[in-house]
Motif scaffolding. Structure first.
Motif, PDB file in Angstrom:
ATOM      1  N   LEU A  34       0.827  -1.213   0.000  1.00  0.00           N
ATOM      2  CA  LEU A  34       0.000   0.000   0.000  1.00  0.00           C
ATOM      3  C   LEU A  34       0.859   1.260   0.000  1.00  0.00           C
ATOM      4  O   LEU A  34       0.479   2.289  -0.576  1.00  0.00           O
ATOM      5  CB  LEU A  34      -0.930   0.006   1.213  1.00  0.00           C
ATOM      6  CG  LEU A  34      -2.009  -1.090   1.229  1.00  0.00           C
ATOM      7  CD1 LEU A  34      -2.837  -1.015   2.499  1.00  0.00           C
ATOM      8  CD2 LEU A  34      -2.907  -0.989   0.001  1.00  0.00           C
ATOM      9  N   ARG A  38       0.680   4.368  -2.636  1.00  0.00           N
ATOM     10  CA  ARG A  38       0.572   5.779  -2.257  1.00  0.00           C
ATOM     11  C   ARG A  38       1.692   6.606  -2.882  1.00  0.00           C
ATOM     12  O   ARG A  38       1.481   7.755  -3.288  1.00  0.00           O
ATOM     13  CB  ARG A  38       0.614   5.927  -0.727  1.00  0.00           C
ATOM     14  CG  ARG A  38      -0.611   5.426  -0.030  1.00  0.00           C
ATOM     15  CD  ARG A  38      -1.863   6.099  -0.540  1.00  0.00           C
ATOM     16  NE  ARG A  38      -1.794   7.551  -0.417  1.00  0.00           N
ATOM     17  CZ  ARG A  38      -2.543   8.395  -1.101  1.00  0.00           C
ATOM     18  NH1 ARG A  38      -3.404   7.957  -1.990  1.00  0.00           N
ATOM     19  NH2 ARG A  38      -2.424   9.692  -0.924  1.00  0.00           N
ATOM     20  N   SER A 194      -7.179   2.547   1.137  1.00  0.00           N
ATOM     21  CA  SER A 194      -5.996   3.335   1.486  1.00  0.00           C
ATOM     22  C   SER A 194      -6.024   4.702   0.818  1.00  0.00           C
ATOM     23  O   SER A 194      -5.579   5.695   1.405  1.00  0.00           O
ATOM     24  CB  SER A 194      -4.723   2.580   1.088  1.00  0.00           C
ATOM     25  OG  SER A 194      -4.670   2.386  -0.317  1.00  0.00           O
TER      26      SER A 194
END
Length: 443
Positions: A34, A38, A194
């Protein structure tokens, strides 16, 4: 056995978590994956003037483009390489699942088990490439027509943008599959989660800044916060709600021993489809309007009309969103739960519902009950997703405080926590088995 399981579940603590090495590896892998996602949302597309694009985005962020940016984790606002996010893959999944209901060949593949599922997944990947390429090329054309956003427009920019955005979507699809197999939770859902969670602090800060400037009243901000807490509590309650059907098992004789009849329950979730309907509905609403939002003010009148009507709070958007949520609530429930198969399994094991004849009658009864609770589930999804959207559309509150985003955050978090608890429970069972074996050897 039930009391032992409950006792183990109540004893889950950080000490047990520290000893579960496999679980820790999965969690670290998920967090690392994740983090890579990002980072990708901050890598901008080449050939874009970020200052001009920021002005264009802010002028159109009140419509469905703002919702697209929410699912992309801010990737649209920054026009990053992951701007398309995972939405083309979700759209492809919808199309393939719809085709399995009308195509005998695809339906046969679905019934083949693991081999058929792999083939359908491969078809979904191919379709994802086609949809992502189509959308990314439309975005490139739209960017060229949105003022001076593109520094050097032309075919090279269009091709490079299409390749970059399509590659970003395929990478996220692969990353989501890796999280599902090697991490914890559903990878695709966690990618969307997320993105939403990462943008929540800045959305809250922007809302408070609007309050400081006087654009939003203090009372309205408090109402939005209280509404968000109430919606979260309502989602948790409804996601845990079940309708339990009583299942009876007759007496049976094994050798010289006679075992008493047992009773059990068949749990039917009120919202069997989970978070899928709003995600699918949003994905389908985003697909035809991707280019329209970039061409606002430059395209034909009918395209501008669609762009305007698909803004949040607009009747057309609300009607389409409601219709798609209800449709996918029933459609996905029909895919994940087969009453006939459940009735056959009960009949094979001697189980029956009191007062209902085993076999076809049982399947009809389960289908009847499931249809009734799915109506309640669809109404619940419509309330959670639509009412907050209507309220915030007239108050300029960020989309991150809407019902759809809160539903995704709460549902995916609950599923992930449930998987973590399952791993911890299995680890504690293994520990008890090892201890019992050691004691047996000592004796």
């Amino acid at each position: 056995m039930v009391s032992a399981a409950e006792q183990l579940a109540s004893n889950i603590n950080f000490g047990a978590f520290a000893k579960a090495d496999e679980l820790k590896k999965r969690i670290w892998f998920t967090l690392g994956a994740l983090l890579v996602y990002r980072l990708g949302t901050y890598i901008p597309l080449p050939g874009i003037d970020p200052n001009i694009w920021d002005q264009v985005f802010k002028s159109q962020a009140g419509g469905i483009l703002g919702m697209f940016n929410m699912f992309a984790g801010g990737g649209i606002h920054r026009m990053a390489i992951f701007a398309l996010n995972i939405m083309p893959y979700i759209s492809a999944s919808i199309i393939i699942q719809l085709l399995t209901t009308v195509s005998p060949q695809l339906e046969a593949l679905k019934k083949e088990g693991e081999a058929g599922r792999k083939t359908l997944n491969q078809y979904t990947r191919y379709l994802t490439v086609i949809l992502a390429a189509f959308q990314s090329y439309g975005i490139a054309v739209g960017l060229e027509g949105a003022g001076n956003v593109v520094t050097d427009p032309g075919m090279f920019f269009r091709l490079s943008t299409a390749i970059t955005l399509t590659g970003g979507t395929m990478f996220l699809m692969w990353l989501g599959e890796q999280i599902t197999s090697r991490g914890i939770g559903n990878g695709i859902s966690l990618v969307i989660l997320s993105g939403i969670v990462a943008e929540l602090p800045s959305a809250l800060a922007n809302m408070l800044e609007l309050g400081r400037q006087g654009a939003l009243s203090t009372g309205l901000i408090l109402v939005v916060i209280i509404m968000a807490v109430a919606v979260i509590a309502f989602i948790v309650f409804m996601e845990r709600a079940q309708r339990r059907l009583l299942i009876q098992y007759p007496k049976r004789q094994v050798g010289n021993k006679m075992f008493e009849g047992q009773s059990s329950h068949l749990p039917l979730k009120l919202n069997t489809s989970g978070v899928i309907p709003p995600i699918f509905a949003s994905s389908l609403l985003l697909l035809p309007t991707t280019v329209a939002n970039f061409n606002a003010g430059h395209g034909p009148e009918w395209l501008q009309w669609i762009t305007t009507q698909l803004g949040h709070g607009r009747p057309l958007f609300l009607i389409l969103y409601l219709a798609l949520i209800v449709f996918f609530a029933f459609f996905y429930t029909a895919i994940v739960f087969n009453p006939t198969e459940t009735a056959d399994n009960l009949k094979k094991h001697g189980g029956f519902i009191p007062g209902i004849r085993p076999g076809e009658r049982t399947a009809e009864y389960i289908d009847y009950v499931l249809s009734r609770i799915t109506v309640l589930g669809a109404v619940y999804l419509a309330i959670v997703c639509l009412i907050p959207e209507i309220l915030i559309s007239y108050a300029s509150v960020p989309f991150y405080f809407g019902g759809t985003s809160l539903l995704i955050v709460v549902s995916v978090t609950m599923d992930t926590v449930a998987q973590i608890q399952g791993y911890l429970l299995a680890h504690q069972y293994e520990g008890l088995i090892r201890k019992s074996k050691l004691r047996g050897r000592r004796r």
